[in-house]
Design a protein around this motif. Structure first.
Motif, PDB file in Angstrom:
ATOM      1  N   SER A 328     -26.726  53.169  -3.191  1.00 11.13           N
ATOM      2  CA  SER A 328     -25.906  53.778  -4.177  1.00 11.13           C
ATOM      3  C   SER A 328     -26.107  55.238  -3.784  1.00 11.13           C
ATOM      4  CB  SER A 328     -26.910  53.597  -5.483  1.00 11.13           C
ATOM      5  OG  SER A 328     -28.371  54.078  -5.305  1.00 11.13           O
ATOM      6  N   LEU A 329     -25.324  56.032  -4.165  1.00 11.94           N
ATOM      7  CA  LEU A 329     -25.159  57.676  -3.525  1.00 11.94           C
ATOM      8  C   LEU A 329     -24.395  58.223  -4.490  1.00 11.94           C
ATOM      9  CD1 LEU A 329     -24.165  58.830  -0.137  1.00 11.94           C
ATOM     10  CD2 LEU A 329     -22.719  60.070  -2.012  1.00 11.94           C
ATOM     11  N   TRP A 330     -25.294  59.684  -4.833  1.00  8.79           N
ATOM     12  CA  TRP A 330     -24.953  60.545  -6.023  1.00  8.79           C
ATOM     13  C   TRP A 330     -24.486  61.970  -5.464  1.00  8.79           C
ATOM     14  CZ3 TRP A 330     -29.313  57.782  -5.413  1.00  8.79           C
ATOM     15  CH2 TRP A 330     -30.410  58.465  -5.207  1.00  8.79           C
ATOM     16  N   ASN A 331     -23.633  62.415  -6.111  1.00  6.56           N
ATOM     17  CA  ASN A 331     -23.203  63.961  -5.643  1.00  6.56           C
ATOM     18  C   ASN A 331     -22.491  64.016  -4.574  1.00  6.56           C
ATOM     19  OD1 ASN A 331     -24.123  64.613  -8.071  1.00  6.56           O
ATOM     20  ND2 ASN A 331     -26.150  65.063  -7.293  1.00  6.56           N
ATOM     21  N   GLY A 332     -21.931  62.909  -4.066  1.00  8.13           N
ATOM     22  CA  GLY A 332     -21.028  62.851  -2.935  1.00  8.13           C
ATOM     23  C   GLY A 332     -20.058  61.644  -2.976  1.00  8.13           C
ATOM     24  N   VAL A 333     -19.440  61.235  -1.891  1.00 10.59           N
ATOM     25  CA  VAL A 333     -18.302  60.309  -1.877  1.00 10.59           C
ATOM     26  C   VAL A 333     -18.572  59.578  -0.413  1.00 10.59           C
ATOM     27  CG1 VAL A 333     -15.954  59.309  -1.958  1.00 10.59           C
ATOM     28  CG2 VAL A 333     -16.686  61.315  -3.670  1.00 10.59           C
ATOM     29  N   ALA A 334     -19.010  58.603  -0.509  1.00  8.10           N
ATOM     30  CA  ALA A 334     -19.175  57.865   1.078  1.00  8.10           C
ATOM     31  C   ALA A 334     -18.124  57.113   1.488  1.00  8.10           C
ATOM     32  CB  ALA A 334     -20.695  57.150   0.655  1.00  8.10           C
ATOM     33  N   THR A 335     -18.015  56.833   2.597  1.00  5.89           N
ATOM     34  CA  THR A 335     -17.257  56.212   3.410  1.00  5.89           C
ATOM     35  C   THR A 335     -17.986  55.180   4.337  1.00  5.89           C
ATOM     36  OG1 THR A 335     -15.126  57.435   3.018  1.00  5.89           O
ATOM     37  CG2 THR A 335     -15.139  55.818   4.762  1.00  5.89           C
ATOM     38  N   GLY A 336     -18.466  54.018   3.841  1.00  5.47           N
ATOM     39  CA  GLY A 336     -19.443  53.096   4.604  1.00  5.47           C
ATOM     40  C   GLY A 336     -20.464  53.192   3.968  1.00  5.47           C
ATOM     41  N   THR A 337     -21.563  52.048   4.594  1.00  2.86           N
ATOM     42  CA  THR A 337     -22.676  51.943   3.861  1.00  2.86           C
ATOM     43  C   THR A 337     -23.678  51.802   4.999  1.00  2.86           C
ATOM     44  OG1 THR A 337     -22.485  49.566   3.722  1.00  2.86           O
ATOM     45  CG2 THR A 337     -22.179  50.992   1.630  1.00  2.86           C
ATOM     46  N   THR A 338     -23.246  51.322   6.135  1.00  4.17           N
ATOM     47  CA  THR A 338     -24.496  51.350   7.317  1.00  4.17           C
ATOM     48  C   THR A 338     -23.727  51.992   8.730  1.00  4.17           C
ATOM     49  OG1 THR A 338     -23.430  49.328   8.309  1.00  4.17           O
ATOM     50  CG2 THR A 338     -24.963  49.124   6.461  1.00  4.17           C
ATOM     51  N   GLY A 339     -24.752  52.184   9.457  1.00  2.00           N
ATOM     52  CA  GLY A 339     -24.342  52.879  11.012  1.00  2.00           C
ATOM     53  C   GLY A 339     -23.751  54.350  10.491  1.00  2.00           C
ATOM     54  N   SER A 340     -22.615  54.751  10.987  1.00  2.00           N
ATOM     55  CA  SER A 340     -21.974  55.802  10.907  1.00  2.00           C
ATOM     56  C   SER A 340     -21.404  55.934   9.486  1.00  2.00           C
ATOM     57  CB  SER A 340     -21.027  56.135  11.953  1.00  2.00           C
ATOM     58  OG  SER A 340     -21.632  56.218  13.161  1.00  2.00           O
ATOM     59  N   VAL A 341     -21.984  56.753   8.721  1.00  2.00           N
ATOM     60  CA  VAL A 341     -21.303  56.873   7.302  1.00  2.00           C
ATOM     61  C   VAL A 341     -20.700  58.373   7.009  1.00  2.00           C
ATOM     62  CG1 VAL A 341     -21.781  56.965   4.632  1.00  2.00           C
ATOM     63  CG2 VAL A 341     -22.904  55.276   6.483  1.00  2.00           C
ATOM     64  N   THR A 342     -19.467  58.367   6.597  1.00  2.00           N
ATOM     65  CA  THR A 342     -19.230  59.754   6.291  1.00  2.00           C
ATOM     66  C   THR A 342     -19.143  59.992   4.633  1.00  2.00           C
ATOM     67  OG1 THR A 342     -17.595  59.831   7.874  1.00  2.00           O
ATOM     68  CG2 THR A 342     -17.030  61.374   6.015  1.00  2.00           C
ATOM     69  N   VAL A 343     -19.692  61.284   4.337  1.00  2.00           N
ATOM     70  CA  VAL A 343     -20.021  61.711   3.128  1.00  2.00           C
ATOM     71  C   VAL A 343     -19.158  63.032   2.813  1.00  2.00           C
ATOM     72  CG1 VAL A 343     -21.687  62.064   1.044  1.00  2.00           C
ATOM     73  CG2 VAL A 343     -22.423  60.688   2.864  1.00  2.00           C
ATOM     74  N   THR A 344     -18.282  63.012   1.852  1.00  2.00           N
ATOM     75  CA  THR A 344     -17.497  64.439   1.126  1.00  2.00           C
ATOM     76  C   THR A 344     -18.076  64.638  -0.055  1.00  2.00           C
ATOM     77  OG1 THR A 344     -15.762  62.937   0.721  1.00  2.00           O
ATOM     78  CG2 THR A 344     -15.730  63.691   2.899  1.00  2.00           C
ATOM     79  N   ASN A 345     -17.807  65.742  -0.419  1.00  2.00           N
ATOM     80  CA  ASN A 345     -17.914  66.548  -1.548  1.00  2.00           C
ATOM     81  C   ASN A 345     -17.360  65.890  -2.765  1.00  2.00           C
ATOM     82  OD1 ASN A 345     -15.997  68.486  -0.298  1.00  2.00           O
ATOM     83  ND2 ASN A 345     -15.585  68.687  -2.478  1.00  2.00           N
ATOM     84  N   GLN A 346     -18.065  66.104  -3.924  1.00  2.00           N
ATOM     85  CA  GLN A 346     -17.341  65.595  -5.185  1.00  2.00           C
ATOM     86  C   GLN A 346     -16.498  66.800  -5.664  1.00  2.00           C
ATOM     87  OE1 GLN A 346     -17.092  63.004  -7.043  1.00  2.00           O
ATOM     88  NE2 GLN A 346     -18.988  61.830  -6.854  1.00  2.00           N
ATOM     89  N   SER A 347     -15.509  66.809  -6.599  1.00  2.00           N
ATOM     90  CA  SER A 347     -14.724  67.741  -7.309  1.00  2.00           C
ATOM     91  C   SER A 347     -15.523  68.965  -7.543  1.00  2.00           C
ATOM     92  CB  SER A 347     -13.801  67.432  -8.122  1.00  2.00           C
ATOM     93  OG  SER A 347     -14.552  66.791  -9.241  1.00  2.00           O
ATOM     94  N   TYR A 348     -16.769  68.811  -7.891  1.00  2.00           N
ATOM     95  CA  TYR A 348     -17.597  69.905  -8.437  1.00  2.00           C
ATOM     96  C   TYR A 348     -18.435  70.590  -7.688  1.00  2.00           C
ATOM     97  CZ  TYR A 348     -20.766  66.101  -9.270  1.00  2.00           C
ATOM     98  OH  TYR A 348     -21.344  64.834  -8.944  1.00  2.00           O
ATOM     99  N   ASN A 349     -18.780  69.935  -6.628  1.00  2.00           N
ATOM    100  CA  ASN A 349     -19.739  71.031  -5.459  1.00  2.00           C
ATOM    101  C   ASN A 349     -19.173  71.021  -4.164  1.00  2.00           C
ATOM    102  OD1 ASN A 349     -19.717  68.046  -4.719  1.00  2.00           O
ATOM    103  ND2 ASN A 349     -21.923  67.809  -4.799  1.00  2.00           N
ATOM    104  N   GLY A 350     -17.742  71.079  -4.142  1.00  2.00           N
ATOM    105  CA  GLY A 350     -17.315  71.459  -2.454  1.00  2.00           C
ATOM    106  C   GLY A 350     -17.281  72.876  -2.444  1.00  2.00           C
ATOM    107  N   ARG A 351     -16.985  73.641  -3.486  1.00  2.00           N
ATOM    108  CA  ARG A 351     -16.834  75.194  -3.143  1.00  2.00           C
ATOM    109  C   ARG A 351     -18.291  75.854  -3.240  1.00  2.00           C
ATOM    110  NH1 ARG A 351     -11.762  77.172  -3.766  1.00  2.00           N
ATOM    111  NH2 ARG A 351     -10.307  75.628  -4.677  1.00  2.00           N
ATOM    112  N   LEU A 352     -18.638  76.335  -1.976  1.00  2.00           N
ATOM    113  CA  LEU A 352     -19.944  77.087  -1.810  1.00  2.00           C
ATOM    114  C   LEU A 352     -19.756  78.556  -1.267  1.00  2.00           C
ATOM    115  CD1 LEU A 352     -21.774  74.224   0.126  1.00  2.00           C
ATOM    116  CD2 LEU A 352     -22.099  74.745  -2.420  1.00  2.00           C
ATOM    117  N   ALA A 353     -20.351  79.370  -1.718  1.00  2.00           N
ATOM    118  CA  ALA A 353     -20.371  80.873  -1.351  1.00  2.00           C
ATOM    119  C   ALA A 353     -21.122  80.814  -0.117  1.00  2.00           C
ATOM    120  CB  ALA A 353     -20.819  81.618  -2.509  1.00  2.00           C
ATOM    121  N   ALA A 354     -20.890  81.755   0.511  1.00  2.00           N
ATOM    122  CA  ALA A 354     -21.639  81.995   2.068  1.00  2.00           C
ATOM    123  C   ALA A 354     -23.380  81.956   1.580  1.00  2.00           C
ATOM    124  CB  ALA A 354     -21.270  83.255   2.405  1.00  2.00           C
ATOM    125  N   GLY A 355     -24.047  80.930   2.242  1.00  2.00           N
ATOM    126  CA  GLY A 355     -25.480  80.862   1.982  1.00  2.00           C
ATOM    127  C   GLY A 355     -25.594  79.915   1.093  1.00  2.00           C
TER     128      GLY A 355
END
Length: 378
Positions: A328-355
């Motif tokens: 299971s994974l939270w606060n992100g969207v995962a592609t794959g579950t083993t080995g090399s996995v890519t996790v991208t942001n959810q709609s609400y936590n992708g925008r980050l100010a500098a730092g």
């Protein structure tokens, strides 16, 4: 500047009075709900459907008014939530005395995740450990604030509460996930501080503010938790079950709660859950940390931090060690579950100010040590 509120965290105890010694099974949802206790989670009250539904139960952990250790303090309200297919856990045992702490909310989450993965548990595979909300009334709302940065939490709900001191405003600045306030209107003693918090939320944070003119006592003791129970169910259905029909109660100028008995304010709310697709360019970093390791499983977090420029989205390449798998994974969207996995942001936590940083978490099988992470952003 916050208004001084001498002793308002004890007001709920006076308003609510004693909880019923015996609480009947019920709720207006499709599953009759009741409460129970567990030796594995002492000093808590667990509300659940009597008959488990086929789908997994999202988790709602709750701090009582006045930080009361009586887990039946808001019984009608929490039973109503459970009847709609949620597992709700209140701080404090049934009709117990004394007071609670914010760490008890974390204990509830830890217990639920462990029970969901423990063979032989009645909750084995029955809890959606990727969908967890924290909430609380009055003093219990302060407890909810205190743990709202737990990476496992999907959303925070604050009922008739607000931070008491400006020195605690750091708890607002660290919020990265959606928050909702349900307050008793201008006659609610917590109203000034709740509105002060509302004005200090981070830019871009999805947030809802609803005021119902019922005062500090709310509607928790009414049948099925009254109006507060009704809107809490809608909000949790939206945020934890992806029910956009329920979400329309909160989003847009013509929202279901708009123009009626509720006074509504909104920030950065959208119904959709589309995840922005980041493009390489903006620098960011990612740090992987194992939070808990046991025989056969682990919990880990990844902290993503923007570099010198703001980002509108991020992508983390996560390299898991041999034999490890994400369950299971939270606060992100995962592609794959083993080995090399890519996790991208959810709609609400992708925008980050500098730092600025945000965190996603995962639970897996195997040994979580030795994973690698690389971050790219847009």
């Amino acid at each position: 500047m916050r208004r001084a509120l001498l002793g308002w965290v004890t007001v709920a105890a006076v308003v609510l009075g004693a909880a019923p010694a015996q609480a009947a099974v019920g709720g207006s949802g499709p599953y009759l709900a009741d409460y129970e206790t567990s030796a594995g989670l002492p000093n808590h009250t667990i509300y659940r459907p009597q008959t488990m539904p086929a789908e997994r139960l999202p988790l709602y952990v709750w701090g009582n008014g006045a930080c009361s250790a009586n887990g039946l303090s808001q019984h009608n309200f929490l039973r109503e939530i459970a009847s709609h297919g949620f597992l709700a856990i209140a701080n404090g045992g049934p009709n117990a005395s004394g007071s609670t702490t914010s760490s008890m909310l974390t204990q509830s989450i830890d217990w639920a995740l462990a029970e969901s993965s423990r063979s032989g548990s009645k909750y084995y595979g029955k809890i959606d450990t990727t969908k967890i909300a924290v909430g609380g009334f009055s003093c219990g709302g302060l407890e909810a604030y205190a743990v709202s940065n737990d990476p496992r939490i999907t959303t925070t709900t604050i009922f008739s509460s607000g931070l008491l001191n400006d020195a605690d405003d750091y708890q607002l600045r660290r919020l990265t996930k959606p928050i909702a306030y349900f307050v008793g209107g201008p006659s609610d003693i917590a109203y000034p501080n709740a509105m002060d918090d509302w004005g200090k939320l981070p830019a871009g944070l999805p947030a809802f503010m609803g005021n119902l003119n019922v005062g500090h006592g709310g509607t928790y003791d009414q049948a099925n938790g009254g109006e507060f129970g009704r809107v809490a169910v809608l909000y949790l259905k939206w945020r934890l079950k992806g029910d956009t029909a329920a979400g329309r109660a909160f989003v847009g100028a013509d929202c279901g709660l708009c123009g009626g008995q509720w006074q509504v304010q909104q920030k950065n709310l959208t119904l959709g859950g589309d995840t922005p697709q980041p493009e390489p360019g903006a620098a960011c970093s990612a740090v992987y940390a194992v939070q808990d390791q046991w025989n056969g499983g682990f919990v880990a977090t990844v902290t993503v931090t923007a570099g010198a420029a703001a980002m509108s989205g991020w992508r983390v390449a996560l390299g898991l060690p041999g034999g490890a798998s994400i369950s299971s994974l939270w606060n992100g969207v995962a592609t794959g579950t083993t080995g090399s996995v890519t996790v991208t942001n959810q709609s609400y936590n992708g925008r980050l100010a500098a730092g600025q940083s945000t965190t996603f978490g995962l639970q897996g099988t195997g040994n979580g040590g030795g994973a690698t992470v690389t971050c790219t952003g847009s």
